[in-house]
Motif scaffolding. Structure first.
Motif, PDB file in Angstrom:
ATOM      1  N   LEU A  11       0.834  -1.204   0.000  1.00 33.92           N
ATOM      2  CA  LEU A  11       0.000   0.000   0.000  1.00 33.92           C
ATOM      3  C   LEU A  11       0.871   1.256   0.000  1.00 33.92           C
ATOM      4  N   ARG A  12       1.951   1.217   0.779  1.00 37.00           N
ATOM      5  CA  ARG A  12       2.865   2.361   0.806  1.00 37.00           C
ATOM      6  C   ARG A  12       3.484   2.589  -0.579  1.00 37.00           C
ATOM      7  N   ALA A  13       3.856   1.475  -1.234  1.00 43.72           N
ATOM      8  CA  ALA A  13       4.450   1.582  -2.566  1.00 43.72           C
ATOM      9  C   ALA A  13       3.463   2.167  -3.565  1.00 43.72           C
ATOM     10  N   ILE A  14       2.184   1.816  -3.420  1.00 42.25           N
ATOM     11  CA  ILE A  14       1.151   2.359  -4.304  1.00 42.25           C
ATOM     12  C   ILE A  14       1.034   3.868  -4.119  1.00 42.25           C
ATOM     13  N   VAL A  15       0.934   4.303  -2.872  1.00 39.01           N
ATOM     14  CA  VAL A  15       0.734   5.726  -2.568  1.00 39.01           C
ATOM     15  C   VAL A  15       1.939   6.563  -3.010  1.00 39.01           C
ATOM     16  N   GLU A  16       3.142   5.988  -2.909  1.00 36.75           N
ATOM     17  CA  GLU A  16       4.352   6.727  -3.249  1.00 36.75           C
ATOM     18  C   GLU A  16       4.749   6.580  -4.715  1.00 36.75           C
ATOM     19  N   SER A  17       4.017   5.798  -5.466  1.00 30.28           N
ATOM     20  CA  SER A  17       4.349   5.590  -6.869  1.00 30.28           C
ATOM     21  C   SER A  17       4.142   6.869  -7.676  1.00 30.28           C
ATOM     22  N   PRO A  18       5.047   7.189  -8.604  1.00 30.73           N
ATOM     23  CA  PRO A  18       4.870   8.378  -9.461  1.00 30.73           C
ATOM     24  C   PRO A  18       3.550   8.357 -10.225  1.00 30.73           C
ATOM     25  N   THR A  19       3.072   7.188 -10.572  1.00 26.85           N
ATOM     26  CA  THR A  19       1.814   7.105 -11.318  1.00 26.85           C
ATOM     27  C   THR A  19       0.610   7.513 -10.472  1.00 26.85           C
ATOM     28  N   TYR A  20       0.757   7.481  -9.145  1.00 29.63           N
ATOM     29  CA  TYR A  20      -0.359   7.810  -8.260  1.00 29.63           C
ATOM     30  C   TYR A  20      -0.455   9.317  -7.993  1.00 29.63           C
ATOM     31  N   ARG A  21       0.589  10.056  -8.381  1.00 31.59           N
ATOM     32  CA  ARG A  21       0.554  11.504  -8.160  1.00 31.59           C
ATOM     33  C   ARG A  21      -0.550  12.142  -8.998  1.00 31.59           C
ATOM     34  N   LEU A  22      -1.112  13.213  -8.480  1.00 34.64           N
ATOM     35  CA  LEU A  22      -2.014  14.021  -9.300  1.00 34.64           C
ATOM     36  C   LEU A  22      -1.218  14.548 -10.492  1.00 34.64           C
ATOM     37  N   ALA A  23      -1.825  14.521 -11.654  1.00 41.42           N
ATOM     38  CA  ALA A  23      -1.086  14.860 -12.872  1.00 41.42           C
ATOM     39  C   ALA A  23      -0.473  16.259 -12.806  1.00 41.42           C
ATOM     40  N   TYR A  24      -1.206  17.247 -12.268  1.00 40.36           N
ATOM     41  CA  TYR A  24      -0.685  18.605 -12.256  1.00 40.36           C
ATOM     42  C   TYR A  24       0.393  18.810 -11.198  1.00 40.36           C
ATOM     43  N   GLU A  25       0.581  17.826 -10.313  1.00 40.19           N
ATOM     44  CA  GLU A  25       1.658  17.893  -9.327  1.00 40.19           C
ATOM     45  C   GLU A  25       2.877  17.080  -9.743  1.00 40.19           C
ATOM     46  N   ASP A  26       2.814  16.452 -10.897  1.00 44.86           N
ATOM     47  CA  ASP A  26       3.866  15.542 -11.340  1.00 44.86           C
ATOM     48  C   ASP A  26       4.850  16.288 -12.239  1.00 44.86           C
ATOM     49  N   SER A  27       5.898  16.863 -11.625  1.00 46.92           N
ATOM     50  CA  SER A  27       6.876  17.636 -12.391  1.00 46.92           C
ATOM     51  C   SER A  27       7.664  16.741 -13.346  1.00 46.92           C
ATOM     52  N   GLU A  28       7.866  15.502 -12.979  1.00 48.10           N
ATOM     53  CA  GLU A  28       8.564  14.571 -13.863  1.00 48.10           C
ATOM     54  C   GLU A  28       7.752  14.338 -15.142  1.00 48.10           C
ATOM     55  N   LEU A  29       6.450  14.190 -14.981  1.00 48.49           N
ATOM     56  CA  LEU A  29       5.574  14.022 -16.140  1.00 48.49           C
ATOM     57  C   LEU A  29       5.634  15.253 -17.040  1.00 48.49           C
ATOM     58  N   LEU A  30       5.553  16.439 -16.445  1.00 47.03           N
ATOM     59  CA  LEU A  30       5.529  17.670 -17.221  1.00 47.03           C
ATOM     60  C   LEU A  30       6.832  17.893 -17.982  1.00 47.03           C
ATOM     61  N   GLY A  31       7.904  17.243 -17.537  1.00 46.57           N
ATOM     62  CA  GLY A  31       9.183  17.414 -18.193  1.00 46.57           C
ATOM     63  C   GLY A  31       9.378  16.565 -19.429  1.00 46.57           C
ATOM     64  N   HIS A  32       8.452  15.657 -19.723  1.00 47.57           N
ATOM     65  CA  HIS A  32       8.595  14.775 -20.883  1.00 47.57           C
ATOM     66  C   HIS A  32       8.393  15.546 -22.185  1.00 47.57           C
ATOM     67  N   ASP A  33       9.035  15.081 -23.245  1.00 48.34           N
ATOM     68  CA  ASP A  33       8.957  15.757 -24.541  1.00 48.34           C
ATOM     69  C   ASP A  33       7.530  15.894 -25.050  1.00 48.34           C
ATOM     70  N   ASP A  34       6.722  14.845 -24.874  1.00 47.14           N
ATOM     71  CA  ASP A  34       5.364  14.908 -25.426  1.00 47.14           C
ATOM     72  C   ASP A  34       4.433  15.788 -24.615  1.00 47.14           C
ATOM     73  N   LEU A  35       4.932  16.351 -23.487  1.00 48.19           N
ATOM     74  CA  LEU A  35       4.141  17.306 -22.698  1.00 48.19           C
ATOM     75  C   LEU A  35       4.515  18.747 -23.038  1.00 48.19           C
ATOM     76  N   ARG A  36       5.329  18.947 -24.072  1.00 50.71           N
ATOM     77  CA  ARG A  36       5.725  20.305 -24.450  1.00 50.71           C
ATOM     78  C   ARG A  36       4.522  21.213 -24.713  1.00 50.71           C
ATOM     79  N   PRO A  37       3.473  20.758 -25.406  1.00 48.10           N
ATOM     80  CA  PRO A  37       2.318  21.648 -25.611  1.00 48.10           C
ATOM     81  C   PRO A  37       1.707  22.139 -24.301  1.00 48.10           C
ATOM     82  N   VAL A  38       1.706  21.300 -23.281  1.00 48.05           N
ATOM     83  CA  VAL A  38       1.169  21.703 -21.977  1.00 48.05           C
ATOM     84  C   VAL A  38       2.069  22.756 -21.345  1.00 48.05           C
ATOM     85  N   ARG A  39       3.368  22.543 -21.437  1.00 48.67           N
ATOM     86  CA  ARG A  39       4.301  23.518 -20.866  1.00 48.67           C
ATOM     87  C   ARG A  39       4.185  24.865 -21.579  1.00 48.67           C
TER      88      ARG A  39
END
Length: 288
Positions: A11-39
């Motif tokens: 359960l701890r691993a689930i809660v701490e997983s990057p995939t479980y983060r809210l999308a707008y709080e996921d700076s790693e996600l926002l840094g991906h190339d295919d998220l350039r339009p969002v940035r």
């Protein structure tokens, strides 16, 4: 419900997983190339919302070299180099630095004119409910600092549009904190320079200044933006850097294209050029 240690760890691993983060709080996600339009969209929206909240209706853009300093700093640096030259025997590198330091003292006049212009225009147009002709710069040192400083000394607000660079550019301390922005994309930064611009003032500068100036002239020339007054400060500098008459003679630009800008030397002449363009509409509380 009692949970076994293994399930608790899962359960701890689930809660701490990057995939479980809210999308707008996921700076790693926002840094991906295919998220350039969002940035790109975020860099478009964030400053615009802030300007609206702060009651900024129109701006005047000030471009110029980041390398020019105020007179006190320039003279202090010159004195240090002169002292070094006095105790050094025929050092070509030092002589070159000394010559540049002397030019910096001369160039300090541009710092003072940018500072004075920003003080004059800000003193006239900073109203309680709406702010017109708010000075906006790249937020860095040199001429940018001078313009932000002039507004600050007038008790007015000013905008700084900083950019992330390989050699980090820190904002100057005269930008209004609530109007200080930092960009990753030059394109979005350039767009924000012009979205509310009712005037452009270009002091002597290098590649960045020339790039920004000629992009604005191109946009006006091609009808991609409404005409605004473009004022080049430093007649001697601009005549030597760009031979506009030669461009006309060779047919690369039309004679009318030279009328897209005005050359001046003094802060008061910049204000007068804005006055002429707006034909009496440049007054306190009036929308340009």
């Amino acid at each position: 419900m009692n949970t076994s240690p293994a399930l608790a760890e899962r359960l701890r691993a689930i809660v701490e997983s990057p995939t479980y983060r809210l999308a707008y709080e996921d700076s790693e996600l926002l840094g991906h190339d295919d998220l350039r339009p969002v940035r790109l969209q975020l860099e478009l929206l964030k400053p615009e919302r802030a300007l609206r909240e702060q009651g900024v209706y129109s701006t005047v853009v000030v471009f110029g070299s980041a390398r020019v300093t105020d007179a006190v700093t320039a003279n202090t640096q010159l004195a240090a180099f002169e002292q070094g030259a006095a105790i050094s025997l025929a050092n070509p590198a030092l002589e070159k630095k000394l010559a540049l330091a002397r030019r910096r003292v001369e160039q300090a006049r541009h710092y003072e004119q940018a500072r004075r212009f920003a003080n004059l225009i800000s003193s006239r147009f900073q109203q309680q409910e709406r702010c017109d002709f708010v000075v906006v710069t790249g937020g860095g040192p040199g001429i940018m600092e001078a313009a932000n400083r002039g507004a600050f000394e007038a008790g007015a607000r000013s905008i700084g549009l900083n950019i992330t660079l390989p050699h980090e550019q820190a904002p100057n301390p005269y930008v209004s904190p609530e109007l200080a922005f930092r960009f990753h994309y030059f394109a979005l930064r350039k767009m924000h320079f012009l979205m509310h611009a009712r005037g452009l003032v270009a002091f002597p500068g290098g590649y960045g200044t020339l790039d920004e100036l000629f992009e604005v002239l191109t946009l006006i020339q091609t009808g991609k933006m409404a005409p605004i007054p473009v004022v080049l400060v430093g007649r001697t500098f601009w005549r030597r850097v760009v031979d506009f008459d030669y461009l006309v003679d060779e047919g690369y630009i039309a004679p009318a294209d030279v009328d897209l800008f005005t050359c001046v030397d003094q802060a008061e002449e910049i204000v007068a050029a804005l006055e002429r363009f707006y034909a009496g509409r440049l007054r306190e509380g009036a929308s340009p």
